[in-house]
Design an enzyme around this catalytic site. Structure first.
Site, PDB file in Angstrom:
ATOM      1  N   ASP A 280       0.414   1.656 -10.857  1.00 49.43           N
ATOM      2  CA  ASP A 280       1.241   1.574  -9.665  1.00 49.43           C
ATOM      3  C   ASP A 280       0.808   2.712  -8.727  1.00 49.43           C
ATOM      4  O   ASP A 280      -0.033   3.541  -9.075  1.00 49.43           O
ATOM      5  CB  ASP A 280       2.730   1.647 -10.012  1.00 49.43           C
ATOM      6  CG  ASP A 280       3.568   0.984  -8.912  1.00 49.43           C
ATOM      7  OD1 ASP A 280       3.051   0.791  -7.803  1.00 49.43           O
ATOM      8  OD2 ASP A 280       4.745   0.672  -9.155  1.00 49.43           O
TER       9      ASP A 280
HETATM   10  C1  BGC Z   1       5.543  -0.432  -6.070  1.00 49.39           C
HETATM   11  C2  BGC Z   1       4.755  -1.629  -6.521  1.00 49.39           C
HETATM   12  C3  BGC Z   1       3.862  -2.116  -5.416  1.00 49.39           C
HETATM   13  C4  BGC Z   1       2.982  -0.976  -4.970  1.00 49.39           C
HETATM   14  C5  BGC Z   1       1.998  -1.375  -3.894  1.00 49.39           C
HETATM   15  C6  BGC Z   1       4.671   0.624  -5.436  1.00 49.39           C
HETATM   16  O1  BGC Z   1       5.408   1.635  -4.864  1.00 49.39           O
HETATM   17  O2  BGC Z   1       6.244   0.096  -7.173  1.00 49.39           O
HETATM   18  O3  BGC Z   1       5.623  -2.645  -6.947  1.00 49.39           O
HETATM   19  O4  BGC Z   1       3.114  -3.213  -5.853  1.00 49.39           O
HETATM   20  O5  BGC Z   1       3.799   0.071  -4.477  1.00 49.39           O
HETATM   21  O6  BGC Z   1       2.610  -1.625  -2.702  1.00 49.39           O
END
Ligand code: BGC
Length: 737
Positions: A280
């Site tokens: 993530d």
């Molecule tokens: C979130 C993810 C997301 C990623 C990219 C993160 O902060 O937890 O779910 O896919 O950002 O945008």
């Protein structure tokens, strides 16, 4: 030049090869040409500057692409924009390896559907799959080929803002929905130009943060992890999800992004996952504040050795992997394995055949927000609405009304309709509740509107004007709830009641004595006991997306009979949280006849029961259930337990009912929940008619992880419930030998 032709012969052009090599050996041919820096580049993912979904962005990402230091880009879409970036990769980088383009396509891309928790309330797997098919079609027409979805985190805590992205509290239903979403995104084949790679997230157990606070600690028994939290990820992997995203949280002291057991032993070993693992947003960097790495270099080493293939936005791989390989802390085999997985995904997507495969201007012009997609979205809004209360048939709005007042801070708020994670959705194109009602009612009905107050402040100054508007109308629709940013990522709430002064507005409007239907907008179950006492009718609509107002109007006017059912419990009050239907009995269960009896597992100041249980939702008609019939009462291990029930539509209009089957294992090897969902069928029952619904369950459906973690069932007695929600008490008993 020599290098370029070598690539074409060895890996890039599948059309001109004499021998059809497997993607694996093709990838290995490319790997053999790569420098260590280029390999590390493939393992690095950066956001473009088009939009950001996290705390940091790198402005030099195009230079990095040119230098072969990027494998994939996210937050970049539209054909021209993507083409421009892809061109840098395939024309200006040494090895010309195309990029993957990812994005958070969570509940639609341009045509935005209800938030995922709302979609789940439809209990309509076909509709869910179709919505992802449409999302993939639109996204792939705009340059994208990878979605950071499905999000399949089970959660029992409505304080956590990200419950809006998931399917709710039930593992069994959540697993079916997870698989449906993967099928929708990935379609029949990733080789098609309108399918995109799925990324199941957030692995694992991100939905169980302590105290419902986003990013917070997760700690649970192995049994809970295996039984309640892991199955939806597994279902998505089994459905073929091509990638997995690690979660921000730790589990029992080990952050997911450095968890070798999770990413390698379980995911790749036990489950046989062969796609790639992405972190993530800068979650490798977060291993430092987690306190398991003293610096970013160690964080990089821990994560890559745990099984991470791609670093989202953290730059840690880019900065430190080279050094780590040189010092021997990371082997080049680990790097090659990661790069191979990423290159194989690029082959599967067809990017080596045509890096601009998803950059088709014609598709971009023709396959976005088509009338067919919008029509489907409208129907999906109606399917996701849950009728929570409807005293004296307040709804549907009677046909004779001459004027309707649509009151409240969410009555005409385009910006809120999309809900959180609205991808490339355009709020200006959303239909508000006011607009939807006006569209449906036509010119013969006078539609008035007033805001009354804001969503979340203490300004009472507009309430009187709203009251005078309400007094002028024959019927009032009162739009209350949360703004779209009050749920989603980093949007946990300690108090999940209706915010601001909206309850003051509600009380005054309801006291006018006009017929009032409350329409709720929110991304989580709310604590609405007070509202439930006052309001004659309450319709839960979540955030419906582009077609919100039209779809809700279809329900309010009775063109569509509501059939949605909650997939997350609505508590009576916030102190009951976590509150979920599949809880344990305990050694001192509450006495339902005397809920406040001393020495029982109860509260001094609240019942244990929810306001609205899991599986609950009303219809404009009524359904009468017969007694449950079974093929027999005693079964051998390999025999099917077959149970049926007759459902009669005893009201005055056709309706759909979600018939639910729950089991209770009365004596287990370890304690068992009082109910577990094991089947459901959504059936249309015409008025006055009766349909028979039959379920068949096997010993697998009765199995769970015993104290030795063997997955098996308990011979003995079970109760089997069939009803219209999880609180219903109609059951029969049976025995399995
Ligand atoms: C979130 C993810 C997301 C990623 C990219 C993160 O902060 O937890 O779910 O896919 O950002 O945008």
């Amino acid at each position: 030049m020599l290098l370029v032709s070598l690539i074409i012969i060895q890996g890039c052009n599948t059309q001109h090869e004499g021998v059809i090599l497997s993607y694996e050996s093709k990838s290995d041919s490319i790997i053999s040409l790569m420098t260590l820096e280029e390999k590390i580049g493939q393992m690095s993912l950066f956001t473009s500057d088009m939009s950001a979904t996290g705390p940091s962005i790198r402005n030099d990402y195009t230079d990095l692409i040119r230098q072969g230091k990027v494998g994939a880009v996210f937050n970049a879409y539209t054909v021209d924009f993507v083409r421009g970036i892809q061109k840098i990769a395939v024309e200006e980088s040494r090895l010309h390896i195309p990029l993957i383009f990812g994005y958070d396509i969570i509940h639609g891309h341009r045509t935005i559907f209800p938030v995922n928790l709302g979609q789940a309330a439809s209990w309509d797997l076909e509709a869910i799959e179709k919505s992802e098919r449409i999302a993939a079609t639109e996204a792939s027409a705009e340059g994208l080929n990878w979605t950071f979805a499905p999000m399949v985190d089970i959660s029992r805590d409505p304080r956590w803002g990200r419950v809006m992205e998931g399917s709710g509290e039930d593992t069994w239903l959540g697993s079916l929905i997870a698989a449906a979403r993967v099928k929708g995104f990935q379609g029949a084949s990733l080789a098609d130009n309108n399918t995109i790679l799925a990324c199941v997230k957030h692995f694992a157990a991100y939905g169980a943060p302590q105290a419902g606070r986003d990013y917070s600690t997760v700690d649970m028994s192995d049994r809970s992890l295996y039984e309640w939290y892991l199955p939806p990820y597994k279902a998505a992997v089994d459905a073929g999800a091509g990638s997995v995203m690690t979660s921000f949280n730790e589990i029992a002291g080990v952050p997911s992004t450095s968890n070798h057991w999770l990413l390698t032993d379980l995911l790749r070993g036990e489950w046989g996952f062969n796609g790639f693992v992405v972190t993530d947003y800068s979650s490798i960097n977060e291993l430092v504040p987690h306190g398991v790495a003293s610096d970013l270099k160690q964080a990089g080493e821990l994560s890559v050795n745990a099984g991470v293939d791609m670093d989202m936005q953290g730059s840690v791989f880019l900065e430190y992997l080279n050094e780590l390989v040189k010092s021997g802390e990371v082997t080049e085999k680990v790097i090659n394995d990661a790069v191979r997985r990423i290159l194989i995904a690029k082959y599967k997507l067809g990017l080596f055949d045509d890096p601009y495969k998803y950059c088709d201007k014609k598709r971009e012009a023709e396959e976005i927000m088509t009338p067919e997609f919008l029509e489907f979205a409208r129907g999906f809004v109606a399917k996701s609405c849950v009728l929570l209360k409807n005293e004296k048939n307040t709804l549907p709005i009677p046909s004779g009304v001459k004027s309707i007042a649509v009151i409240g801070p969410l009555a005409d708020s385009k910006a809120d309709m999309l809900g959180f994670w609205s991808a490339a959705g355009q709020w200006e194109k959303c239909v508000t509740l006011f607009e939807g009602i006006r569209n449906r009612a036509g010119s013969s009905v006078n539609i008035l509107t007033a805001k009354g107050c804001n969503v979340n402040d203490d300004d009472l100054s507009a309430i009187n004007q709203a009251l005078s508007v309400a007094r002028k109308a024959d019927f009032v629709v009162l739009a209350l709830g949360e703004s779209k940013d009050m749920s989603g990522e980093a949007a946990s709430r300690a108090d999940i009641s209706i915010p601001g002064v909206q309850m003051i507005l509600a009380e005054k409007i309801i006291k006018t004595g006009k017929p009032v239907a409350v329409v709720l907008f929110n991304g989580r179950p709310l604590s609405i006991s007070e509202l439930d006492k006052m309001a004659p009718a309450i319709l839960e609509t979540w955030f419906g997306g582009t077609q919100a107002g039209n779809g809700i109007a279809d329900i309010l006017f009775g063109d569509v009979n509501p059939s949605g059912k909650l997939t997350m419990t609505f508590p009576m009050n916030v102190g009951q949280i976590p509150l979920f239907y599949n809880s344990k009995n305990t050694g001192r269960p509450i006495n339902p006849q005397n809920p406040y009896e001393k020495w029982k597992s109860n509260y001094l100041d609240s019942p244990n029961t929810p306001l609205y249980p899991f599986g609950y939702g009303l219809s404009y008609t009524t359904f009468a259930y017969s007694d449950i019939r079974m093929n027999k009462n005693s079964f051998l291990e390999n025999e099917k337990v077959v149970a049926s029930v007759d459902i009669t539509n005893s009201g005055d209009r056709d309706g759909e009912e979600v018939v639910q089957l729950y089991i209770h294992d009365l004596v287990g090897d370890v304690t068992r929940p009082v109910k577990e969902l094991k089947g459901f069928k959504k059936v249309l029952v015409k008025k006055g008619e009766t349909v028979t619904v039959t379920f068949s369950i096997s010993s697998d459906d009765l199995s769970y992880y015993h104290h030795n973690m063997n997955f098996t069932y308990d011979p003995g007695e079970f109760a089997l419930y069939i009803g219209s929600n999880s609180a219903e008490e109609r059951f029969v008993k049976f025995i399995v030998q």
